[in-house]
Write an enzyme that holds these catalytic residues in place. Sequence first.
Site, short mmCIF file in Angstrom:
data_model
loop_
_atom_site.label_atom_id
_atom_site.label_comp_id
_atom_site.label_asym_id
_atom_site.label_seq_id
_atom_site.Cartn_x
_atom_site.Cartn_y
_atom_site.Cartn_z
N ASP A 128 0.82 -1.22 0.00
CA ASP A 128 0.00 0.00 0.00
C ASP A 128 0.85 1.27 0.00
O ASP A 128 0.35 2.34 -0.33
CB ASP A 128 -0.93 0.02 1.23
CG ASP A 128 -1.96 -1.09 1.18
OD1 ASP A 128 -2.02 -1.79 0.15
OD2 ASP A 128 -2.69 -1.26 2.16
N ARG A 183 0.06 -8.64 -5.04
CA ARG A 183 1.01 -8.72 -3.93
C ARG A 183 1.76 -10.05 -3.89
O ARG A 183 2.63 -10.24 -3.06
CB ARG A 183 0.34 -8.41 -2.59
CG ARG A 183 -0.73 -9.39 -2.18
CD ARG A 183 -1.43 -8.95 -0.89
NE ARG A 183 -2.19 -10.06 -0.36
CZ ARG A 183 -3.07 -9.96 0.60
NH1 ARG A 183 -3.34 -8.79 1.13
NH2 ARG A 183 -3.70 -11.01 1.04
#
Length: 407
Positions: free
Chosen positions: A142, A298
């Site tokens: 993030d 991810r």
Amino acid sequence: MNIAVAQSGGPTCAINASLLGVFREGYKNSEIDAIFGSINGIEGMIEDNLINLKSIIRTSEDLELLRQTPSTVLGSCRYKLPDVDENSEVYEKIAKCFEKHMIDIFIYIGGNDSMDTVVKLSKYFEIKKLPYRVIGVPKTIDNDLPITDHTPGFGSAAKYVATTVHEIIRDSSVYSIDSITIIEIMGRHAGWLTASTCVLRAIGEEVPHLIYLPETDFDIDRFIEDIQREQAKHQAIIVAVSEGVDLSSIEGVQTDAMAGVDAFGHKFQNGVGKALEHIVSERIGCKVRSVELNVMQRCSSHLLSKTDIEEAEAIGSAGLRAALEGNTGKMMYFQRISDSPYETVIRMTDASNCANFEKKFPTKWINDSKNNVTDDAIDYFLPLIQGDINFITQNGLPRHFTGLKRS
Ligand code: F6P
């Protein structure tokens, strides 16, 4: 002395490189005997569930494989330590684990929530006059940790996302019909990863034509108008939307695929792309497709950024060095010296400066129409995605470290 290390929060492609950094630094230090991995983050310290890493990381190939293996080989958790006045039992269990295994240093690799653990635990040890040291090593796709220029894991995620968006534009422009592709990108409440798709401009692409971030208000009518304006110029429109964009003001829209929140009170996000697909389909009427990149962004380690992986390892090593020098309650971070040539230095700050805070994408890099980002952001992102890793493969597939098999 012995040390312990754990991984926490959402996985990334670089978090094992930071583990590798801690391991390598520990291995070369004659003061350190055992390097324990705590299974499932802090939960492993509470439940005395540790593994001696030297028993599973045995060869130089293991080290190489760790570097190219996505996710957290030690497992993870989203466990919030209670306040010590509320429940001291859990802290006593952790202290017992330190004592039993003669652990002096605990390195916690995680995001803003994990830094909350670093703060609480180091304070507890200080109050109890226990000599244990706790250091935080940042990570998160993030990129929303304060103080640090960027977080390990973000560069590889950004490289994967941009590459995928680049491939999607090729696929979506094959037909002679109008089309709109809405790509939903992770980032919870911060738009860094979605914004990073702007790097495609550095190779002459105009995509994504539109970028929407949680840092600005979302207006569905403006969104439809933006798309229609782009349709006057292009047949295939690519829209990047952060999973954190708030659609709650749109009547009848349900975006949370799973109801509920995690231990830190974060809502489970996803469904923004699908919800927008339905609305756009109804209001514009051409071919509309939504793509949720989901966990691929991810864990897709076939597109690692060399810069990211090298930095992740370096900051893991620096974390252990800082602890060995006597520091506790700190988080390591990157300070950027320059974009070109790219140069950073690793520094240290109180973990309390980062715990539970989210660093948003800067509004100065969002355009006036709030539907794209400015060129200045490209200079920030580009260095983070540079370089490739040579993979160890088997039968044409990248291999992973599986020394600690998890079902
Ligand atoms: O840790 C960051 C992150 O990957 C966010 O981008 C995402 O919203 C969240 O984790 C998802 O978490 P989980 O996989 O625990 O649901």
